[in-house]
Design a protein around this motif. Structure first.
Motif, mmCIF file in Angstrom:
data_model
loop_
_atom_site.group_PDB
_atom_site.id
_atom_site.type_symbol
_atom_site.label_atom_id
_atom_site.label_comp_id
_atom_site.label_asym_id
_atom_site.label_seq_id
_atom_site.Cartn_x
_atom_site.Cartn_y
_atom_site.Cartn_z
ATOM 1 N N LEU A 159 9.706 -5.707 17.418
ATOM 2 C CA LEU A 159 10.095 -4.757 16.629
ATOM 3 C C LEU A 159 9.465 -3.424 16.906
ATOM 4 C CD1 LEU A 159 10.459 -6.676 13.312
ATOM 5 C CD2 LEU A 159 12.517 -6.165 14.873
ATOM 6 N N SER A 160 10.328 -2.312 16.422
ATOM 7 C CA SER A 160 9.786 -0.894 16.687
ATOM 8 C C SER A 160 8.692 -0.768 15.869
ATOM 9 C CB SER A 160 10.999 -0.047 16.195
ATOM 10 O OG SER A 160 11.385 -0.281 14.878
ATOM 11 N N LEU B 128 16.533 -12.537 12.087
ATOM 12 C CA LEU B 128 15.602 -11.437 12.233
ATOM 13 C C LEU B 128 16.204 -10.664 13.693
ATOM 14 C CD1 LEU B 128 12.348 -13.202 11.443
ATOM 15 C CD2 LEU B 128 13.199 -10.833 10.309
ATOM 16 N N LYS B 129 16.423 -11.445 14.762
ATOM 17 C CA LYS B 129 16.935 -10.951 15.839
ATOM 18 C C LYS B 129 18.103 -9.924 15.580
ATOM 19 C CE LYS B 129 14.942 -14.690 18.733
ATOM 20 N NZ LYS B 129 15.342 -16.015 19.302
ATOM 21 N N LEU C 223 18.791 -5.447 15.354
ATOM 22 C CA LEU C 223 19.829 -4.741 16.531
ATOM 23 C C LEU C 223 21.364 -4.623 15.837
ATOM 24 C CD1 LEU C 223 19.354 -3.329 19.313
ATOM 25 C CD2 LEU C 223 20.120 -5.545 20.547
ATOM 26 N N HIS C 224 21.360 -3.876 15.052
ATOM 27 C CA HIS C 224 22.837 -3.667 14.367
ATOM 28 C C HIS C 224 23.285 -4.742 14.042
ATOM 29 C CE1 HIS C 224 22.117 0.250 16.007
ATOM 30 N NE2 HIS C 224 21.986 -0.241 17.349
ATOM 31 N N PRO D 241 25.176 -6.352 8.798
ATOM 32 C CA PRO D 241 25.027 -5.057 8.636
ATOM 33 C C PRO D 241 23.627 -4.439 9.103
ATOM 34 C CG PRO D 241 24.734 -5.497 6.373
ATOM 35 C CD PRO D 241 25.260 -6.890 6.993
ATOM 36 N N GLY D 242 23.358 -4.505 10.408
ATOM 37 C CA GLY D 242 21.708 -4.606 10.653
ATOM 38 C C GLY D 242 21.261 -3.103 10.797
#
Length: 382
Positions: free
Chosen positions: A52-53, A202-203, A207-208, A231-232
């Motif tokens: 993740l970021s 989680l994946k 990513l949106h 709604p990621g």
């Protein structure tokens, strides 16, 4: 001599790996991210790892996939960086603080149980400075009250609890790879889990809410079609970050050995100073030594903690304070939280100083810090 508080530990291996990623023309999430996720899951003995970021992003979506939402309460420690608590608010839930253990400065399981109500949804323990929280009673509470445990392991890459790596203990664990962490990707994070359904969520949420990432759409074997299932958010790791992390991971054991050597040098040097309280280190667990902190006993010196920091600064030594308890920040004070309700966290904060501890330090710098701390204590002791 100058001793910065913290510096990243980057070598030619990391530089070449990032250059390789640049030359591959694949910059976002792709093959290096997948390789890093696999390698990290192996390190912490977890079935799944999602890059993740940031750790903050991980804490947020870990709560989202656990069903934390409006009307819920999440129990955590007041003695943490504010990101831990902000993410609870991002889910629409209410943060509830349980005071800390006076020895480890980790969340106190007895205090946690006192704070549990019918609205409690999750517990977020924070492994402060790299020393593990007492997870057995926390997991017992979670089982008793049907709660989710989400570990904030921002300090705990390489930490073990009774021989088990942090990252394999609870259903969800969130790591940080910030610039000064034990393993760095510049910015970045990871969530680990042994639950395949949570891993898939989680994946997608990272990513949106999409069913496929760019690598699975645009690589030679990919397909353009995707579906949005949730709604990621835009929280994915990039291959540039992962390239750095891959080489850091190869050197992690070496970097940890340096941290441990320097931490033990501090412990040995300061152990005869009754004015200081030192970090706990137990043979039952493996300490990651992300931080080394000292605490000034109340009334033991004729100077304040802040004056102690100023004296170290005059000697060219950088320091920090971990942490300003969350109830001391204006937003949380306005929301009704009072530091007086958490006396152990309050006392710890008022005396704590984090000293330089990182692999790029030299032995001469470590000894310089030791001499400065010892000299100040001896000069200003009562």
């Amino acid at each position: 001599m100058k001793v910065p508080y913290a510096l990243p530990y980057i070598g030619e291996e990391e530089i070449q790996e990032v250059v390789s990623a640049l030359r591959s023309n694949w910059l976002s999430k792709g093959p290096k991210t997948l390789e890093f996720e696999k390698a990290f899951s192996s390190l912490v003995d977890s079935a799944h790892a999602i890059g993740l970021s940031s750790c903050t992003a991980g804490l947020h979506i870990a709560q989202v996939v656990s069903g934390v939402g409006p009307g819920d309460e999440v129990i955590t420690t007041p003695y943490t960086f504010v990101a831990t608590v902000n993410t609870i608010l991002h889910c629409g839930a209410k943060p509830v603080f349980a005071d800390i253990d006076p020895v480890t400065l980790n969340i106190d399981p007895e205090q946690v149980e006192r704070m549990i109500t019918p609205k409690t949804k999750a517990i977020i323990p924070v492994h402060f400075a790299g020393y593990p929280c007492d997870m057995r009673p926390l997991l017992a509470l979670a089982d008793k009250y049907k709660l989710t445990v989400i570990e904030d392991a921002a300090h705990a890459v390489y930490t073990q609890y009774h021989g088990k790596p942090v990252g394999s203990i609870s259903e969800l664990t969130c790591f940080s790879f910030y610039a000064t962490k034990n393993l760095s990707t510049g910015e970045g994070g990871m969530v680990t889990t042994n639950n395949p359904e949570l891993a898939d969520k989680l994946k997608a949420y990272s990513l949106h809410g999409m069913s496929k990432d760019a690598w699975n759409r645009y690589s030679d074997k990919g397909s353009w079609f995707y579906e949005v299932r949730y709604p990621g958010f835009k929280y994915n790791m990039t291959d540039l970050q992962a390239a750095l992390g891959l080489r850091q991971l190869e050197r992690l054991a070496h970097m940890q050995q340096i941290r441990m050597t320097y931490a033990h040098a501090y412990l040995d040097a300061f152990s005869q100073l009754e004015e200081l309280v030192l970090p706990v280190d137990s043979p039952e667990h493996r300490h990651a030594w992300h931080l080394f902190f000292i605490r000034i006993r109340q009334g033991a010196l004729t100077i304040t903690r802040d004056e102690f920091i100023d004296l170290l600064k005059e000697e060219g030594i950088g320091t920090s304070v971990h942490f300003i308890p969350v109830p001391l920040h204006p937003y949380y004070q306005q929301a009704g939280y009072r530091i007086e309700d958490y006396p152990v966290a309050k006392e710890a904060y008022e005396g704590v100083i984090s000293l330089p501890l990182y692999p790029g330090m030299t032995v001469e710098q470590v000894n310089y810090v030791i001499d400065a701390v010892v000299g100040i204590v001896k000069k200003y002791r009562r």
